[in-house]
Design a protein around this motif. Structure first.
Motif, PDB file in Angstrom:
ATOM      1  N   PRO A   1       1.068  -3.282   2.769  1.00 31.12           N
ATOM      2  CA  PRO A   1      -0.084  -3.906   3.438  1.00 31.12           C
ATOM      3  C   PRO A   1       0.329  -4.902   4.523  1.00 31.12           C
ATOM      4  CG  PRO A   1      -0.436  -3.825   1.068  1.00 31.12           C
ATOM      5  CD  PRO A   1       0.986  -3.411   1.295  1.00 31.12           C
ATOM      6  N   TYR A   2       1.390  -5.626   4.295  1.00 27.98           N
ATOM      7  CA  TYR A   2       1.899  -6.581   5.280  1.00 27.98           C
ATOM      8  C   TYR A   2       2.285  -5.847   6.569  1.00 27.98           C
ATOM      9  CZ  TYR A   2       4.757 -10.483   7.081  1.00 27.98           C
ATOM     10  OH  TYR A   2       5.280 -11.498   7.847  1.00 27.98           O
ATOM     11  N   LEU A   3       3.009  -4.751   6.432  1.00 33.38           N
ATOM     12  CA  LEU A   3       3.448  -3.978   7.595  1.00 33.38           C
ATOM     13  C   LEU A   3       2.262  -3.382   8.345  1.00 33.38           C
ATOM     14  CD1 LEU A   3       6.482  -2.215   5.899  1.00 33.38           C
ATOM     15  CD2 LEU A   3       6.609  -3.982   7.663  1.00 33.38           C
ATOM     16  N   ARG A   4       1.288  -2.898   7.615  1.00 37.73           N
ATOM     17  CA  ARG A   4       0.089  -2.342   8.264  1.00 37.73           C
ATOM     18  C   ARG A   4      -0.664  -3.421   9.031  1.00 37.73           C
ATOM     19  NH1 ARG A   4      -1.193   1.414   3.056  1.00 37.73           N
ATOM     20  NH2 ARG A   4      -0.430   3.398   3.927  1.00 37.73           N
TER      21      ARG A   4
ATOM     22  N   MET B   1      -8.661   7.411  15.976  1.00 39.66           N
ATOM     23  CA  MET B   1      -7.713   7.142  14.899  1.00 39.66           C
ATOM     24  C   MET B   1      -8.400   6.724  13.613  1.00 39.66           C
ATOM     25  SD  MET B   1      -4.376   5.253  16.522  1.00 39.66           S
ATOM     26  CE  MET B   1      -3.966   4.680  14.875  1.00 39.66           C
ATOM     27  N   THR B   2      -9.716   6.949  13.534  1.00 46.28           N
ATOM     28  CA  THR B   2     -10.440   6.579  12.332  1.00 46.28           C
ATOM     29  C   THR B   2      -9.829   7.268  11.114  1.00 46.28           C
ATOM     30  OG1 THR B   2     -12.464   6.352  13.621  1.00 46.28           O
ATOM     31  CG2 THR B   2     -12.684   6.529  11.230  1.00 46.28           C
ATOM     32  N   GLY B   3      -9.515   6.465  10.104  1.00 46.13           N
ATOM     33  CA  GLY B   3      -8.951   7.022   8.878  1.00 46.13           C
ATOM     34  C   GLY B   3      -7.454   7.224   8.942  1.00 46.13           C
ATOM     35  N   ALA B   4      -6.857   7.090  10.135  1.00 48.32           N
ATOM     36  CA  ALA B   4      -5.410   7.283  10.266  1.00 48.32           C
ATOM     37  C   ALA B   4      -4.689   6.006   9.867  1.00 48.32           C
ATOM     38  CB  ALA B   4      -5.057   7.666  11.694  1.00 48.32           C
ATOM     39  N   ASP B   5      -3.481   6.174   9.341  1.00 48.26           N
ATOM     40  CA  ASP B   5      -2.674   5.015   8.980  1.00 48.26           C
ATOM     41  C   ASP B   5      -2.237   4.318  10.265  1.00 48.26           C
ATOM     42  OD1 ASP B   5      -0.740   3.203   8.011  1.00 48.26           O
ATOM     43  OD2 ASP B   5      -0.222   4.545   6.363  1.00 48.26           O
ATOM     44  N   PRO B   6      -2.515   3.018  10.412  1.00 42.67           N
ATOM     45  CA  PRO B   6      -2.087   2.320  11.637  1.00 42.67           C
ATOM     46  C   PRO B   6      -0.571   2.241  11.763  1.00 42.67           C
ATOM     47  CG  PRO B   6      -2.878   0.752  10.003  1.00 42.67           C
ATOM     48  CD  PRO B   6      -3.211   2.121   9.481  1.00 42.67           C
TER      49      PRO B   6
ATOM     50  N   ALA C   1       9.354   1.758  -1.886  1.00 48.23           N
ATOM     51  CA  ALA C   1       7.896   1.707  -1.761  1.00 48.23           C
ATOM     52  C   ALA C   1       7.420   2.500  -0.544  1.00 48.23           C
ATOM     53  CB  ALA C   1       7.434   0.256  -1.656  1.00 48.23           C
ATOM     54  N   LEU C   2       8.129   2.371   0.579  1.00 49.54           N
ATOM     55  CA  LEU C   2       7.747   3.110   1.782  1.00 49.54           C
ATOM     56  C   LEU C   2       7.970   4.605   1.597  1.00 49.54           C
ATOM     57  CD1 LEU C   2       9.234   0.728   4.500  1.00 49.54           C
ATOM     58  CD2 LEU C   2       6.825   1.042   3.927  1.00 49.54           C
ATOM     59  N   PHE C   3       9.055   4.958   0.934  1.00 48.89           N
ATOM     60  CA  PHE C   3       9.354   6.370   0.658  1.00 48.89           C
ATOM     61  C   PHE C   3       8.265   6.980  -0.216  1.00 48.89           C
ATOM     62  CE2 PHE C   3      11.544   9.726  -1.779  1.00 48.89           C
ATOM     63  CZ  PHE C   3      12.044  10.487  -0.733  1.00 48.89           C
ATOM     64  N   ASP C   4       7.876   6.263  -1.251  1.00 49.47           N
ATOM     65  CA  ASP C   4       6.838   6.759  -2.163  1.00 49.47           C
ATOM     66  C   ASP C   4       5.491   6.896  -1.467  1.00 49.47           C
ATOM     67  OD1 ASP C   4       8.690   6.852  -4.205  1.00 49.47           O
ATOM     68  OD2 ASP C   4       8.059   4.949  -5.113  1.00 49.47           O
ATOM     69  N   ALA C   5       5.245   6.047  -0.454  1.00 50.87           N
ATOM     70  CA  ALA C   5       3.980   6.085   0.283  1.00 50.87           C
ATOM     71  C   ALA C   5       4.001   7.112   1.410  1.00 50.87           C
ATOM     72  CB  ALA C   5       3.670   4.699   0.847  1.00 50.87           C
ATOM     73  N   GLY C   6       5.150   7.744   1.638  1.00 50.52           N
ATOM     74  CA  GLY C   6       5.249   8.755   2.683  1.00 50.52           C
ATOM     75  C   GLY C   6       5.318   8.190   4.090  1.00 50.52           C
TER      76      GLY C   6
END
Length: 223
Positions: free
Chosen positions: A213-216, A1-6, A102-107
């Motif tokens: 960032p908080y959610l990640r 998962m390197t580089g993948a969004d957690p 914000a989440l929508f804009d970040a995909g």
């Protein structure tokens, strides 16, 4: 998962979490109890938060001393009244509109996971914005309702993601238990019910306190 969004997805409850609709339900429930010649107690109202419509109607009927009433007939009357109130527009909870944007804009994929039935959710989505949600799971579309994990497991399956990489955001003990049992990280944001005693969740005062960032970090901490 390197580089993948957690963070694979964010799963939102609706009533009391994204929109201040519990107060709309208060109006409908108070009117229904009065229609039957009764008064709904504050304790019974708290017990209803996050439950299915049939369970809520059973609580109401018992509370006003009329357990013989048909919960399906009461549900039909209440939902028609609440639909009228929903159509007048709903008010976002603090920070909800900004977080969705914000989440929508970040995909980041999002799902709505609610005990409310589909025909009412369709009205509410006119206010909330259906474009935000890649999946919507309603109370009348699953065989088990919250606190059973099935609603959140269904949402993750519809999104095609691992539920353990999802964050669920809830405002009720019932909803938080459902999301936690499904394996999601859970944020509890109080609205009408005290959530201070909940275990296994992250309690925040408001959606204003939450960003990407908080959610990640939450997902990384849980994995």
């Amino acid at each position: 998962m390197t580089g993948a969004d957690p963070l694979a997805a964010v799963l939102f409850d609706m009533d009391g979490t994204l929109v201040d609709s519990e107060k709309v339900w208060d109006v409908g429930l108070t009117e229904l109890a009065a229609r039957y010649g009764g008064v709904l107690s504050a304790q019974a109202r708290v017990q209803m938060v996050g439950t299915s419509m049939i369970d809520s109607m059973t609580i109401l009927h018992n509370d006003i001393g009329q357990p013989w009433r048909d919960p399906y007939a009461s549900t039909q009357w209440l939902e028609e009244r609440v639909k009228e109130l929903f159509a007048d527009g709903l008010v976002f909870r603090p920070g909800a509109a900004e977080l969705l944007g914000a989440l929508f804009d970040a995909g980041i994929p999002m799902a709505l996971v609610t005990a409310t039935r589909r025909h009412l959710v369709e009205v509410a989505l006119e206010t909330i914005g259906r474009r935000y949600f890649d999946a919507v799971v309603c109370g009348d579309e699953v065989d088990e309702s919250k606190p059973h994990p099935l609603p959140y497991l269904t949402a993750a399956a519809l999104l095609g993601v691992d539920v353990s990489r999802c964050v669920a955001i809830e405002d009720s003990p019932t909803g938080a238990a459902s999301a936690r049992a499904a394996g999601a990280a859970v944020i509890a944001v109080p609205c009408e019910v005290d959530l201070s005693g909940l275990a296994g969740v992250t309690l925040v005062d408001s959606l204003v306190d939450i960003d990407l960032p908080y959610l990640r970090r939450m997902v990384s901490r849980e994995s």
